[in-house]
Design an enzyme around this catalytic site. Structure first.
Site, PDB file in Angstrom:
ATOM      1  CG  ASP A 103     -54.593 -11.417  18.051  1.00  0.00           C
ATOM      2  OD1 ASP A 103     -54.778 -12.153  17.052  1.00  0.00           O
ATOM      3  OD2 ASP A 103     -55.443 -10.583  18.426  1.00  0.00           O
ATOM      4  CD  GLU A 170     -60.177 -12.610  15.303  1.00  0.00           C
ATOM      5  OE1 GLU A 170     -61.352 -12.643  14.879  1.00  0.00           O
ATOM      6  OE2 GLU A 170     -59.882 -12.907  16.493  1.00  0.00           O
TER       7      GLU A 170
HETATM    8 ZN   LIG Z   1     -60.086 -16.420  16.604  1.00  0.00          ZN
HETATM    9 ZN   LIG Z   2     -61.070 -15.239  19.324  1.00  0.00          ZN
END
Ligand SMILES: [Zn+2]
Ligand SMILES: [Zn+2]
Ligand SMILES: [Zn+2]
Ligand SMILES: [Zn+2]
Lengths: 480, 480
Positions: A103, A170
């Site tokens: 992501d 993340e």
């Molecule tokens: Zn990262």
């Molecule tokens: Zn990042």
């Protein structure tokens, strides 16, 4: 080392292919923070699965993490899957788990990008690759796939069993990943000897580094609720308590312009600086000029190298990120926003306790708000937190990575900490009871999370070679 | 009055047609603040031209105002045209100029609307019309067209010559209109006896009002400039001076949570309250409960009717609207914004001088910023200003409008002032040397500039009838 020479030559030859894979990957706008783009995040997971299959990875699993917990607009919003896969299953070899996230941060050309953020620009003149995700973290993540490809084309066996753990949340708090790692610790991850994460950056722009420490991050949101709907400031200005007026009072009480956190009790939680620690900072290659170049400004809060590094790595900091719900476009809208949420975060360090910090922060916000005597209401909350992490920089993994760096770049790396947080580092260490290495690919001026994010081609290629050499040196090391 | 009865009956019969025209008009997203929607603003001007032609208006002119002055993204951005037209040219009749604006405030369903903002919802249960522009100002503007249509269908001659001045930049400072009015004062507008503006609201939800005063509005932007690009708060948090931190300090110094403006020198410019003036407020039909209902909250700064009205109408107020350039979406983006612009405005009243006020505001911002000792830079500026206005509520126009209101609604109107500003009111008065009447159509809870903007069907129809009767009473009045 003729083995390395052979593989490195293949890496150089395959450069156009590797860039092509990166171009395809970054074209998918996998913004985890934007609910409407969730299908794109999932699409990128499937893109990776295809690539892994082509390379001969086995036991590829898309681990579903269920629905995203509130606050969300869509209560049925599915979390993106974690991509687990394995390359090699030789019990005589060590097993290395590599982590990356597919992501990316939000990006839009209106933010000021020179080019479409989700279209890879290969800048031949500056020798860099520009796109959202180029350096954070699609470039490094796909790097591991290229490591396998280069071995295959060079006809050299991978010296370790390689496991992948690629997540898609993340940039939005790695929701669900911690639980999955716990669940798979004795299953998919049971033979893991070491974990390698390539999701951070060199300190500056010239010297490679290995990273043994990270700050944590506690992200807060303070919401002030007032009228039932946005109001016209002509009609209601002066007779209604404005949430935005209360909010800027609360936000202005958190930190001063010199970077000093004004919330009481935080300084006392920070581990004192020792003489020995002080020494470490003196050796590191860094200067005020590098910070100024990376930030594109002369707005540093400190001049001395040691002060800068310590305030980046081992002291907490508080950043105010913005306001949700207020007018945020160009022009002159005369609105009184009905409900506004200020966003700020505190970078944490040893020995700050997250729960205790959160209590201090929320009490502080409530207390400042109460003194305003406003008829509006306040709700301060922790949006997510991730703990700080510090490791032993002289263990087998770090030693292997140091030798690899020397092999590729011709210099010994600096051993650094990072101001940013990768909360999952600590989870891997605790759950798998292994050492974790942070092996950065990009440079300090790559602009992760900002406009015109880039990855130098030399770092992309050098990074892949360093990954290669690290796996070989680690495989050969006597210890685990 | 059988003449009125005949026309009013037609108005009632034509209700579905009138609503249909409004539905077509609001479907065009004519947001003047959004450069990308400028073609839609222009499209709406052409829509009006078509309607005027169908009704037999003559000498229809689309007055071009040239390119929009900076700050703009597109330096060639054309201002939307002003629609001038004439119905009737009888020298024995008085000439009334009616003003309205066809542009609207920004709106998006993500802001929290119950339905698509640019699609008219006819709520049969609540008997209201919901859409951006329904009450501000497309509903009232098209009302004038319906006045002509009703006369035509009733076979009754319009008692005055009617001129229209419909602009497309009201929500963005009426750029270019003042100059045009000056230019046309002795040309297109040379025979104008009176100006009528229907672009404000009843004070509450039950009692019709006529409005004889308006606050002005000075809109400011204070920009703090720091790093060369947005930065990652993990890497740069604690070592770089953050523009957002400086900005909340400046914004928090402007006004307190009780609505008191903290910029020195402003209070001294406000005309003192006289005993006679105090009396006026006592008669007006209004209560705290109405304010609470209109705002959808119990967040009023005052309890007494007189305090509320005076702080809305005759004292200045300062509203903080938002921040451009900072993180403003849902989620948790860990960004340090490089450049942030705080937006706030001050509602002005007699005897505040705009230039003097602006000097006080800018000096204040600079002085607060200087004390922060930040290495960032500040730029505080006036984005646009419009003066306050106060008229004589007992002149021919107001008297005609009061009789018209009584005719339609059966009650005498309250004579009110407004907290909002319609800067062009003062321009018409000064340039055409005529009286200006503010004749509101909608209610105080219509939600102009906010989500779920609406216009009650009874106000739409009652407003059109009031316009009809006002033209007749004014035509008959002995004075000008
Ligand atoms: Zn990262
Ligand atoms: Zn990042
Ligand atoms: Zn308006
Ligand atoms: Zn308006």
């Amino acid at each position: 080392n003729p083995k390395f020479q052979k593989i490195f030559k293949k890496v150089d030859e395959l450069k156009p292919d590797f860039i092509q894979v990166l171009a395809e990957a970054v074209e998918i706008p996998a913004v985890s923070a934007d609910e409407s783009l969730r299908p794109m995040v999932i699409k990128k997971a499937h893109f990776l699965v295809d690539k892994l299959k082509q390379l001969g990875f086995e036991d590829i699993q898309l681990k579903e993490l269920g629905v995203q917990p509130p606050p969300v607009n869509d209560p049925k919003l599915q979390l993106p899957p974690v991509v687990l896969s394995r390359y090699g299953n030789d019990p005589s070899k060590k097993t290395v788990l590599v982590y990356g996230h597919y992501d990316v941060q939000p990006a839009s050309i209106e933010d000021g990008w020179d080019s479409e953020p989700f279209k890879l620009v290969v800048d031949e003149e500056k020798q860099l690759l520009k796109a959202r995700g180029s350096t954070d973290d699609t470039g490094p993540l796909t790097g591991w796939l290229h490591v396998v490809r280069a071995h295959q084309e060079a006809g050299i066996e991978l010296p370790v069993n390689l496991l992948t753990c690629f997540e898609g949340m993340e940039e939005s708090g790695s929701l669900g990943l911690e639980k999955l790692i716990g669940q798979e610790a004795d299953k998919y991850f049971k033979d893991v000897d070491a974990v390698c994460i390539s999701d951070n950056y060199w300190l500056g722009t010239k010297k490679p580094v290995l990273t043994y420490g990270l700050r944590g991050c506690n992200y807060y949101q303070v919401t002030i609720n007032g009228p039932g709907a946005d109001l016209h400031s002509g009609i209601f200005g002066g007779v209604i308590a404005e949430p935005m007026v209360d909010l800027v009072q609360v936000l202005s009480s958190l930190v001063d312009s010199k970077g000093k956190i004004l919330i009481k009790g935080i300084d006392e939680m920070v581990a004192p600086v020792t003489e020995k620690e002080m020494k470490l900072y003196e050796d590191i290659d860094f200067s005020l000029e590098e910070l100024e170049e990376a930030s594109g400004s002369k707005t540093a809060l400190y001049e001395k190298k040691e002060d800068i590094l310590m305030h980046r790595w081992r002291f907490p900091s508080l950043s105010v990120h913005g306001v949700e719900g207020a007018f945020s476009s160009q022009g002159a809208k005369t609105v009184i926003p009905a409900k506004v949420s200020g966003k700020f975060s505190i970078r944490t360090v040893p020995d700050m306790d997250s729960a205790k910090l959160t209590k201090l922060v929320i009490d502080h916000c409530n207390s400042v708000f109460e003194k305003l005597g406003s008829p509006n209401t306040i709700h301060a909350e922790l949006i997510h937190d991730g703990n700080y992490w510090v490791s032993d920089p002289f263990n087998a993994q770090f030693t292997a990575a140091a030798k690899a760096t020397k092999e590729v770049y011709g210099v010994d790396p600096d051993f650094t900490r990072e101001g940013g947080s990768i909360p999952i580092t600590l989870t891997f260490e605790e759950q798998l009871k292994t050492s974790v290495l942070l092996l950065p690919m990009g440079r300090g001026d790559d602009g992760a999370h900002s406009i015109n994010e880039k990855l130098d081609i030399s770092n992309f290629i050098g990074g892949i070679k360093t990954m290669v050499a690290y796996l070989h040196y680690y495989a050969e090391s006597p210890e685990n």
